[in-house]
Design a protein around this motif. Sequence first.
Motif, PDB file in Angstrom:
ATOM      1  N   LEU A 194       0.181 -22.535   1.631  1.00 35.28           N
ATOM      2  CA  LEU A 194       1.122 -23.357   0.556  1.00 35.28           C
ATOM      3  C   LEU A 194       0.193 -23.581  -0.708  1.00 35.28           C
ATOM      4  O   LEU A 194      -0.822 -24.115  -0.566  1.00 35.28           O
ATOM      5  N   GLU A 224      12.846 -20.000  -0.609  1.00 36.36           N
ATOM      6  CA  GLU A 224      11.981 -20.883  -0.097  1.00 36.36           C
ATOM      7  C   GLU A 224      11.043 -21.304  -1.190  1.00 36.36           C
ATOM      8  O   GLU A 224      10.621 -20.539  -2.264  1.00 36.36           O
ATOM      9  N   GLY A 255       8.379 -23.643  -1.025  1.00 32.39           N
ATOM     10  CA  GLY A 255       7.135 -23.957  -0.949  1.00 32.39           C
ATOM     11  C   GLY A 255       6.647 -25.385  -1.224  1.00 32.39           C
ATOM     12  O   GLY A 255       7.356 -26.031  -0.905  1.00 32.39           O
ATOM     13  N   ASP A 285       4.074 -16.113  10.216  1.00 32.09           N
ATOM     14  CA  ASP A 285       4.659 -17.410  10.119  1.00 32.09           C
ATOM     15  C   ASP A 285       3.931 -18.448  10.620  1.00 32.09           C
ATOM     16  O   ASP A 285       3.871 -19.215  11.525  1.00 32.09           O
ATOM     17  N   TRP A 292       9.007 -18.334   6.447  1.00 32.32           N
ATOM     18  CA  TRP A 292       8.055 -19.258   6.920  1.00 32.32           C
ATOM     19  C   TRP A 292       9.017 -20.409   7.462  1.00 32.32           C
ATOM     20  O   TRP A 292       9.863 -21.045   6.656  1.00 32.32           O
ATOM     21  N   GLY A 349       6.174 -28.019   2.534  1.00 33.34           N
ATOM     22  CA  GLY A 349       6.619 -26.769   2.037  1.00 33.34           C
ATOM     23  C   GLY A 349       7.759 -26.193   2.529  1.00 33.34           C
ATOM     24  O   GLY A 349       7.799 -25.172   2.669  1.00 33.34           O
ATOM     25  N   THR A 352       5.065 -19.514  -0.755  1.00 29.92           N
ATOM     26  CA  THR A 352       5.001 -19.354   0.708  1.00 29.92           C
ATOM     27  C   THR A 352       4.620 -17.767   0.921  1.00 29.92           C
ATOM     28  O   THR A 352       4.303 -17.043   0.030  1.00 29.92           O
ATOM     29  N   SER A 399       5.711 -13.395  -3.607  1.00 28.97           N
ATOM     30  CA  SER A 399       4.676 -14.174  -3.724  1.00 28.97           C
ATOM     31  C   SER A 399       3.558 -13.654  -4.525  1.00 28.97           C
ATOM     32  O   SER A 399       2.903 -14.074  -5.466  1.00 28.97           O
TER      33      SER A 399
END
Length: 566
Positions: free
Chosen positions: A12, A83, A85, A156, A253, A262, A320, A344
């Motif tokens: 993260l 997500e 993060g 993960d 994640w 996160g 993430t 990402s």
Amino acid sequence: MKHRSLPKLLCLSSFSIFLALYCHSQELSQASVQGKADRWHAEHMQSYEGVVITNIKDDLAFHGATGLLGEDRGAVDKHSLFEIGSVTKVFTGILLADAVLQGKAELDDPITKFFPEGVIMEDSALHEITLLELATHTSGLPRVPNNMRQGGDQKDPYAHYDRDRLFKYLKQFKASQFQNRGQTSYSNLGIGLLGELIAMMHNTTYEDHLKSVIFEPLGMNNSFVQVNGKSIPETHSHLLATGHSLGFPVSNWHIDALAGAGAIVSDSVDLAKFAMAHWNEATPERLKQAMALASEKHTENIGLCWQFFPDGRIRHGGMTGGFNTRLIINVPNKSANIALHNYSREKPKLETVGDAQKLEGFWEGTIDLGAQQLRLVLSVSEEESSVYSLDQGCSIITATSNSFVDGSFTYRFNSVRAIFTGEVEDGKLVGVWNQGAEYPLEMTKSNGIPEGLKSVFQKRYSGSLDPIVGWWSGMAGGEDGVPVHLEIVKYEDCYEVKGWSPTQTAVAFTMSSSEFDGKKLVVKSKQIGGKFVGEFDSENMHLKGNWSQNETTPMTLRFSEKRPLL
């Protein structure tokens, strides 16, 4: 297509920008925000990826959404779940502030005060650490615990790391494991631990406490803590976007014992409520006081997890495995900016248009920021163009696209969100460097490699690299591993060593040090935390050894005079 990531633990992280520049647009309307989302998607994302951008002023929030939740899925909108993060960390900071205001703790309390009996030994170095040090990344705890990978899944990486594993690590912690104690040193472990301590103070879970203190009072009904596969209710699971990295779909994640670092999943509507709560009169007084304490500076540039721009705006970013988020709040101005992406890292792509090779060579120029002058060197070759900032570490930043048509040039550096455009006038590159704001930039062609850049390169190697100048290619981890390339270039009386992993990124990474004694090559990259040690076989022209990046894997590099396909 099979996709493998470099053999390292994804972490993260907060966002950073090459020149650390960000310009808040004064224009605010639904059309302008939608236009921003459309442009960003067109320039940086794949059709099956999505972005939601939100601009806020006073009590108005404008949302722009473009793209898809994932391949063969519906369009993203303001209710799509992402997500977020490390943006989770600022929620953890507010929970700490609330605990202090409610008399549950003091910022200077040692963290060991809140552990169950028997977890921490009497002579443990952890007794030195305070809650404030955790929240300001000054504790000296490493970025992640050293038992993180044991029993984990790289796809993960935080899911398996429960409280038992965390306590086992902390019980064995020694003072020799501190890293940069007392200095700002970003630690997911530190903030994740802080979240667990706050939960233990209140005899509950991080998830339930966050819900009662922040989510429910603000009506953030589409926000969840993704601890496991059941954390997102079935009523909302169809809203959760598919994450992507380099154009490939990746796993979500799940974060257990380090959730405070996160684990939040949210949408732009809820995050807008959170941002506006910092100035909204309807915010419950208890929460408003906690937000105020968290957003005060507790070190030079950090609040309780918040990071500060020089002008006082608070910010945090998050990443993430497949998502990228940005949150910036200007409390006095009652404004905020939010960006949510279900990728990402961008899919690799390099584009060359026109006669870019006609500008081949080194170019020097300076950006005037007022309080600071930034010296840049642009390197243009037939194959690629790159820029180096001599005053900012001098890492290589490769242009993802470059063009030279009818006297006009454009160099786009997607990895740092920058564009250099202009015209060739009297043999000079005269234009504008745009990176959140526009800065005039005039560059003059150098007669050979500039002395400033040469000086940097010369400090990065020892020994003569002449026998190994050229391209070296191999697979980290064997035949089914990750492709890695090294290029060793000689400029006059100095060398540059850089690397690529074409399934990871289209741009090069800097090798910060190289040692060659004629028998063994040792190269390291601070930029990606990687190292290669290989024995040189001059007869067969290969380097046989190991690539290390949190774990060690065998790799043999073979020589080629020609540039491999990147």
